[in-house]
Design a protein around this motif. Sequence first.
Motif, short mmCIF file in Angstrom:
data_model
loop_
_atom_site.label_atom_id
_atom_site.label_comp_id
_atom_site.label_asym_id
_atom_site.label_seq_id
_atom_site.Cartn_x
_atom_site.Cartn_y
_atom_site.Cartn_z
N ARG A 1 9.53 -1.13 -6.02
CA ARG A 1 8.59 -0.88 -7.11
C ARG A 1 7.38 -0.08 -6.63
NH1 ARG A 1 7.50 -6.46 -10.17
NH2 ARG A 1 7.29 -5.09 -11.99
N ARG A 2 6.75 0.58 -7.58
CA ARG A 2 5.49 1.29 -7.33
C ARG A 2 4.36 0.30 -7.55
NH1 ARG A 2 6.20 5.54 -11.91
NH2 ARG A 2 6.81 3.56 -12.85
N VAL A 3 3.50 0.16 -6.55
CA VAL A 3 2.52 -0.92 -6.53
C VAL A 3 1.12 -0.37 -6.34
CG1 VAL A 3 1.78 -2.98 -5.28
CG2 VAL A 3 4.22 -2.54 -5.59
N LEU A 4 0.17 -0.93 -7.10
CA LEU A 4 -1.25 -0.64 -6.91
C LEU A 4 -1.94 -1.86 -6.34
CD1 LEU A 4 -3.89 1.02 -7.38
CD2 LEU A 4 -4.00 -0.06 -9.64
N ASP A 5 -2.63 -1.68 -5.21
CA ASP A 5 -3.50 -2.71 -4.64
C ASP A 5 -4.91 -2.40 -5.14
OD1 ASP A 5 -4.90 -4.53 -3.13
OD2 ASP A 5 -4.26 -3.76 -1.18
N LEU A 6 -5.37 -3.16 -6.13
CA LEU A 6 -6.65 -2.89 -6.78
C LEU A 6 -7.80 -3.54 -6.02
CD1 LEU A 6 -8.18 -1.80 -9.30
CD2 LEU A 6 -7.75 -4.02 -10.38
N GLY A 7 -8.86 -2.76 -5.74
CA GLY A 7 -9.97 -3.28 -4.95
C GLY A 7 -9.46 -3.73 -3.59
N ALA A 8 -8.81 -2.82 -2.89
CA ALA A 8 -7.96 -3.17 -1.76
C ALA A 8 -8.69 -3.77 -0.57
CB ALA A 8 -7.18 -1.93 -1.31
N GLY A 9 -9.98 -3.46 -0.39
CA GLY A 9 -10.71 -4.02 0.75
C GLY A 9 -10.11 -3.60 2.07
N SER A 10 -9.58 -4.56 2.82
CA SER A 10 -8.95 -4.26 4.10
C SER A 10 -7.52 -3.73 3.94
CB SER A 10 -8.92 -5.52 4.97
OG SER A 10 -8.15 -6.53 4.34
N GLY A 11 -6.96 -3.86 2.76
CA GLY A 11 -5.62 -3.35 2.50
C GLY A 11 -4.49 -4.31 2.81
N ILE A 12 -4.80 -5.59 3.09
CA ILE A 12 -3.74 -6.48 3.53
C ILE A 12 -2.72 -6.76 2.44
CG2 ILE A 12 -5.16 -7.53 5.32
CD1 ILE A 12 -5.49 -9.98 3.55
N VAL A 13 -3.13 -6.75 1.17
CA VAL A 13 -2.18 -6.99 0.09
C VAL A 13 -1.20 -5.83 -0.01
CG1 VAL A 13 -1.92 -7.35 -2.39
CG2 VAL A 13 -3.80 -8.44 -1.18
N GLY A 14 -1.72 -4.61 0.00
CA GLY A 14 -0.85 -3.44 -0.04
C GLY A 14 0.04 -3.35 1.19
N ILE A 15 -0.48 -3.73 2.35
CA ILE A 15 0.32 -3.72 3.57
C ILE A 15 1.49 -4.70 3.44
CG2 ILE A 15 0.30 -4.38 6.01
CD1 ILE A 15 -2.59 -3.22 6.08
N ALA A 16 1.21 -5.88 2.90
CA ALA A 16 2.29 -6.85 2.69
C ALA A 16 3.37 -6.27 1.78
CB ALA A 16 1.73 -8.14 2.09
N ALA A 17 2.94 -5.60 0.71
CA ALA A 17 3.91 -5.00 -0.22
C ALA A 17 4.74 -3.92 0.47
CB ALA A 17 3.18 -4.43 -1.43
N GLY B 1 -10.47 4.50 -15.76
CA GLY B 1 -9.47 5.38 -16.33
C GLY B 1 -8.30 4.68 -16.98
N SER B 2 -7.27 5.48 -17.23
CA SER B 2 -6.04 4.98 -17.84
C SER B 2 -5.20 4.24 -16.83
CB SER B 2 -5.24 6.16 -18.42
OG SER B 2 -6.01 6.87 -19.36
N PRO B 3 -4.25 3.44 -17.29
CA PRO B 3 -3.35 2.75 -16.36
C PRO B 3 -2.62 3.75 -15.47
CG PRO B 3 -3.14 1.82 -18.55
CD PRO B 3 -3.99 3.05 -18.68
N PRO B 4 -2.49 3.47 -14.19
CA PRO B 4 -1.78 4.37 -13.29
C PRO B 4 -0.27 4.28 -13.48
CG PRO B 4 -2.42 2.40 -12.12
CD PRO B 4 -3.00 2.27 -13.51
N SER B 5 0.44 5.21 -12.88
CA SER B 5 1.90 5.22 -12.98
C SER B 5 2.49 4.28 -11.93
CB SER B 5 2.43 6.64 -12.81
OG SER B 5 1.96 7.48 -13.83
N VAL B 6 2.37 3.00 -12.19
CA VAL B 6 2.91 1.99 -11.28
C VAL B 6 3.65 0.94 -12.08
CG1 VAL B 6 1.09 2.36 -9.56
CG2 VAL B 6 0.77 0.60 -11.34
N ASP B 7 4.42 0.11 -11.37
CA ASP B 7 5.15 -0.98 -12.00
C ASP B 7 4.41 -2.31 -11.88
OD1 ASP B 7 7.55 0.72 -12.39
OD2 ASP B 7 7.65 0.63 -10.20
N LEU B 8 3.52 -2.39 -10.89
CA LEU B 8 2.89 -3.67 -10.58
C LEU B 8 1.48 -3.44 -10.06
CD1 LEU B 8 3.13 -6.79 -9.98
CD2 LEU B 8 4.04 -6.14 -7.74
N VAL B 9 0.53 -4.20 -10.59
CA VAL B 9 -0.85 -4.21 -10.08
C VAL B 9 -1.07 -5.52 -9.34
CG1 VAL B 9 -3.31 -4.26 -10.67
CG2 VAL B 9 -1.77 -2.68 -11.85
N LEU B 10 -1.55 -5.41 -8.11
CA LEU B 10 -1.90 -6.58 -7.31
C LEU B 10 -3.42 -6.63 -7.21
CD1 LEU B 10 0.73 -6.10 -4.48
CD2 LEU B 10 0.89 -7.64 -6.46
N ALA B 11 -4.02 -7.69 -7.72
CA ALA B 11 -5.47 -7.79 -7.83
C ALA B 11 -5.96 -9.02 -7.07
CB ALA B 11 -5.90 -7.84 -9.29
N GLY B 12 -6.34 -8.84 -5.83
CA GLY B 12 -6.86 -9.94 -5.03
C GLY B 12 -8.37 -9.94 -4.99
#
Length: 229
Positions: free
Chosen positions: A86-102, A144-155
């Motif tokens: 899936r295409r994933v957005l890590d919102l307010g990523a900080g250190s990026g650990i959520v996106g890294i896990a994905a 802005g508008s919703p990005p072209s992703v399937d899943l937003v991860l908001a930690g």
Amino acid sequence: MPDRQRRIDPAEFIKANMRLVPVPALAEIRFYTAHPGSGLSRLIDREDDADEAAAEPQPPYWAYAWAGGAALARYILDHPMTVAGRRVLDLGAGSGIVGIAAAKVGARQVIAAEIDRNGVIAIGLNAAANGVAIAVVNDDITKGSPPSVDLVLAGDVFYGQDVAERVMPFLNRCFAAGIEILVGDPGRVHLPRSRLRLLAEYDVPDFGDAKDAAARPSGVFRFETEPGG
């Protein structure tokens, strides 16, 4: 601003002054984290450099693991099908650990959105240290508008009222566009509980806790229902 501060390279500073260590409760992921001798104030712009007696600014959020992000990353590692392909957005990523896990468990694409320019650098370094690729957006995409992703991860996006008031309309737009949303949070006061369904809980330490403080449960939630539903 003194020339010595202008010449600081954020990437070199982070690598030289921060520790690359496993994330608490996430042994699979390492990140550059601050310690008492990091001197992070040297990376922060000061409006009044003449005031040498001023208190050190609050350390950047990206330099520490937050409970919501840690819980969300743990959930992703434990449930890889949540993000696989899936295409994933890590919102307010900080250190990026959520996106890294994905990225580690098979997301097709990971975009990390982070407004702190030093955080953007840290995300790139952390991703490289974990052998994954992440596209980083240095912008407040909540406008802005919703990005072209399937899943937003908001930690940890509900830690303050002003942040929550900015994030909620964006998440509502994403939800209306059919994008799945997962939220990680230790139960902060601005968490919109009426819109969330609890999926899992993990005992993880939080940013600001004392070193010997007991870990507290943090939840992973699915964002559901329309506003007012």
